[in-house]
Design a protein around this motif. Structure first.
Motif, PDB file in Angstrom:
ATOM      1  N   PHE A  83       0.820  -1.208   0.000  1.00  0.00           N
ATOM      2  CA  PHE A  83       0.000   0.000   0.000  1.00  0.00           C
ATOM      3  C   PHE A  83       0.857   1.263   0.000  1.00  0.00           C
ATOM      4  O   PHE A  83       1.927   1.313   0.612  1.00  0.00           O
ATOM      5  N   LEU A  84       0.326   2.279  -0.677  1.00  0.00           N
ATOM      6  CA  LEU A  84       0.776   3.655  -0.481  1.00  0.00           C
ATOM      7  C   LEU A  84      -0.086   4.257   0.612  1.00  0.00           C
ATOM      8  O   LEU A  84      -1.311   4.244   0.527  1.00  0.00           O
ATOM      9  N   TRP A  85       0.573   4.761   1.666  1.00  0.00           N
ATOM     10  CA  TRP A  85      -0.127   5.466   2.741  1.00  0.00           C
ATOM     11  C   TRP A  85       0.006   6.966   2.443  1.00  0.00           C
ATOM     12  O   TRP A  85       1.122   7.489   2.423  1.00  0.00           O
ATOM     13  N   LEU A  86      -1.080   7.663   2.251  1.00  0.00           N
ATOM     14  CA  LEU A  86      -1.023   9.079   1.919  1.00  0.00           C
ATOM     15  C   LEU A  86      -1.724   9.893   3.003  1.00  0.00           C
ATOM     16  O   LEU A  86      -2.914   9.724   3.248  1.00  0.00           O
ATOM     17  N   PHE A  87      -0.959  10.773   3.654  1.00  0.00           N
ATOM     18  CA  PHE A  87      -1.474  11.608   4.735  1.00  0.00           C
ATOM     19  C   PHE A  87      -1.994  12.912   4.133  1.00  0.00           C
ATOM     20  O   PHE A  87      -1.224  13.768   3.685  1.00  0.00           O
ATOM     21  N   GLU A  88      -3.300  13.061   4.125  1.00  0.00           N
ATOM     22  CA  GLU A  88      -3.945  14.156   3.398  1.00  0.00           C
ATOM     23  C   GLU A  88      -3.485  15.528   3.855  1.00  0.00           C
ATOM     24  O   GLU A  88      -3.288  16.434   3.040  1.00  0.00           O
ATOM     25  N   ASP A  89      -3.291  15.710   5.158  1.00  0.00           N
ATOM     26  CA  ASP A  89      -2.971  17.041   5.675  1.00  0.00           C
ATOM     27  C   ASP A  89      -1.583  17.517   5.283  1.00  0.00           C
ATOM     28  O   ASP A  89      -1.264  18.695   5.447  1.00  0.00           O
ATOM     29  N   LEU A  90      -0.749  16.623   4.755  1.00  0.00           N
ATOM     30  CA  LEU A  90       0.560  17.044   4.278  1.00  0.00           C
ATOM     31  C   LEU A  90       0.491  17.684   2.901  1.00  0.00           C
ATOM     32  O   LEU A  90       1.452  18.321   2.459  1.00  0.00           O
ATOM     33  N   LEU A  91      -0.636  17.541   2.207  1.00  0.00           N
ATOM     34  CA  LEU A  91      -0.777  18.067   0.856  1.00  0.00           C
ATOM     35  C   LEU A  91      -1.255  19.516   0.871  1.00  0.00           C
ATOM     36  O   LEU A  91      -2.013  19.925   1.752  1.00  0.00           O
ATOM     37  N   GLY A  92      -0.824  20.285  -0.131  1.00  0.00           N
ATOM     38  CA  GLY A  92      -1.392  21.609  -0.339  1.00  0.00           C
ATOM     39  C   GLY A  92      -2.847  21.504  -0.780  1.00  0.00           C
ATOM     40  O   GLY A  92      -3.299  20.450  -1.255  1.00  0.00           O
ATOM     41  N   GLU A  93      -3.585  22.592  -0.668  1.00  0.00           N
ATOM     42  CA  GLU A  93      -5.015  22.587  -0.987  1.00  0.00           C
ATOM     43  C   GLU A  93      -5.271  22.153  -2.431  1.00  0.00           C
ATOM     44  O   GLU A  93      -6.170  21.362  -2.714  1.00  0.00           O
ATOM     45  N   GLU A  94      -4.476  22.665  -3.348  1.00  0.00           N
ATOM     46  CA  GLU A  94      -4.643  22.324  -4.759  1.00  0.00           C
ATOM     47  C   GLU A  94      -4.404  20.841  -4.990  1.00  0.00           C
ATOM     48  O   GLU A  94      -5.119  20.182  -5.766  1.00  0.00           O
ATOM     49  N   ALA A  95      -3.400  20.305  -4.311  1.00  0.00           N
ATOM     50  CA  ALA A  95      -3.080  18.886  -4.463  1.00  0.00           C
ATOM     51  C   ALA A  95      -4.188  18.007  -3.897  1.00  0.00           C
ATOM     52  O   ALA A  95      -4.493  16.944  -4.458  1.00  0.00           O
ATOM     53  N   ARG A  96      -4.807  18.438  -2.816  1.00  0.00           N
ATOM     54  CA  ARG A  96      -5.909  17.651  -2.251  1.00  0.00           C
ATOM     55  C   ARG A  96      -7.070  17.572  -3.238  1.00  0.00           C
ATOM     56  O   ARG A  96      -7.675  16.510  -3.425  1.00  0.00           O
ATOM     57  N   ALA A  97      -7.362  18.700  -3.855  1.00  0.00           N
ATOM     58  CA  ALA A  97      -8.483  18.730  -4.797  1.00  0.00           C
ATOM     59  C   ALA A  97      -8.228  17.840  -6.010  1.00  0.00           C
ATOM     60  O   ALA A  97      -9.162  17.275  -6.580  1.00  0.00           O
ATOM     61  N   ALA A  98      -6.972  17.715  -6.396  1.00  0.00           N
ATOM     62  CA  ALA A  98      -6.630  16.946  -7.592  1.00  0.00           C
ATOM     63  C   ALA A  98      -6.195  15.514  -7.284  1.00  0.00           C
ATOM     64  O   ALA A  98      -5.804  14.782  -8.191  1.00  0.00           O
ATOM     65  N   LEU A  99      -6.301  15.095  -6.025  1.00  0.00           N
ATOM     66  CA  LEU A  99      -5.715  13.822  -5.607  1.00  0.00           C
ATOM     67  C   LEU A  99      -6.311  12.626  -6.344  1.00  0.00           C
ATOM     68  O   LEU A  99      -5.581  11.745  -6.809  1.00  0.00           O
TER      69      LEU A  99
END
Length: 266
Positions: A83-99
């Protein structure tokens, strides 16, 4: 601590603890720290020990897309799935929207959610449950029972779970790993290990036949109680599945970053 600091703490704890876990499983495990990516991959049948995670803080959409592609390439190079574990709060706002679109483009599919949690909650009172006695894992038979509980709780085969833990010296000696026993039957388990001034809680599981009786919470409290008593530590960290997320705040944990688990597309 503010939310971002706790989210960084959460991913750093994963990287620290998983390094120890996968090297315990196989001294040849891949434990590289690359730019923006931590690899913690035992390449064993227990897929929780096959992990990559993104470590950039505040990354934009372009960089996150690049990292997702790099992480997927690492996963494809391995024999066993993980698995890739991805911690959402580490992403910038733009990156979260495009995840979602970025993960899809990288060849990743969403697997399941989790939540980072932490708290300055120790020491806690010595736990008790009217149905249970607690046994520390010190033998191979007890460790096998611990592995089997995780297999049943997380839908692994028994062989897959045992491949992750069988014969481990770390789990029998350094992890405060406990079984919750109902009579002579192990029904729940939890472990806590010291990591950079914290206790990290790992592989909490309850046999599906015995869920919703408070057994998981009780054995987690036992692992924390004994870990704190032995180490004097006051802070604890864990990553909660959706099933466990309602339980841990009762112990004193507070949520921080949502965690997204991704697997390679089939």
């Amino acid at each position: 601590m503010n939310d971002l600091v706790e989210s960084v703490e959460s991913v750093e704890q994963l990287a620290t603890v998983w390094r120890a876990m996968v090297l315990d499983r196989d001294t040849r495990a891949d434990v590289r720290d690359l730019p923006g990516i931590a690899v913690r991959w035992a390449d064993c049948r227990f897929s929780f020990w096959n992990c990559v995670t993104l470590t950039d803080v505040g990354a934009g959409a372009e960089l996150v897309g690049q990292r997702l592609g790099e992480a997927a390439d690492i996963m494809r190079s391995k024999t066993r799935p993980g698995f890739l574990w991805l911690f959402e709060d580490l992403l910038g706002e733009e990156a979260r929207a495009a995840l979602g679109a970025a993960a899809d483009e990288a060849g990743l599919q969403y697997a399941f959610p989790a939540t980072g949690m932490a708290g300055d909650l120790l020491p806690i009172p010595e736990p008790a449950h009217p149905d249970l006695r607690f046994v520390r894992v010190t033998t191979d038979d007890q460790l096998r029972a611990y592995a089997d509980l995780n297999s049943r709780a997380y839908a692994f085969t028994l062989d897959e779970g045992r491949d992750g833990l069988a014969g481990s010296t770390l789990w029998k000696n350094e992890v405060f790993a406990y079984l919750g026993m109902r009579g002579d039957v192990p029904v729940a388990c939890a472990g806590a290990i010291e990591a950079e001034g914290r206790l990290f809680v790992a592989l909490v599981a309850t046999d599906p036949r015995w869920q919703r009786k408070g057994y998981g919470e009780a054995v987690t409290r036992k692992a924390l109680y004994e870990g704190a008593r032995a180490t004097g530590l006051t802070r604890a960290v864990l990553h909660a599945t959706a099933a466990g997320a309602p339980v841990y705040p009762r112990i004193g944990f507070k949520p921080n970053s949502p965690i997204h688990f991704y697997a390679l597309k089939g």
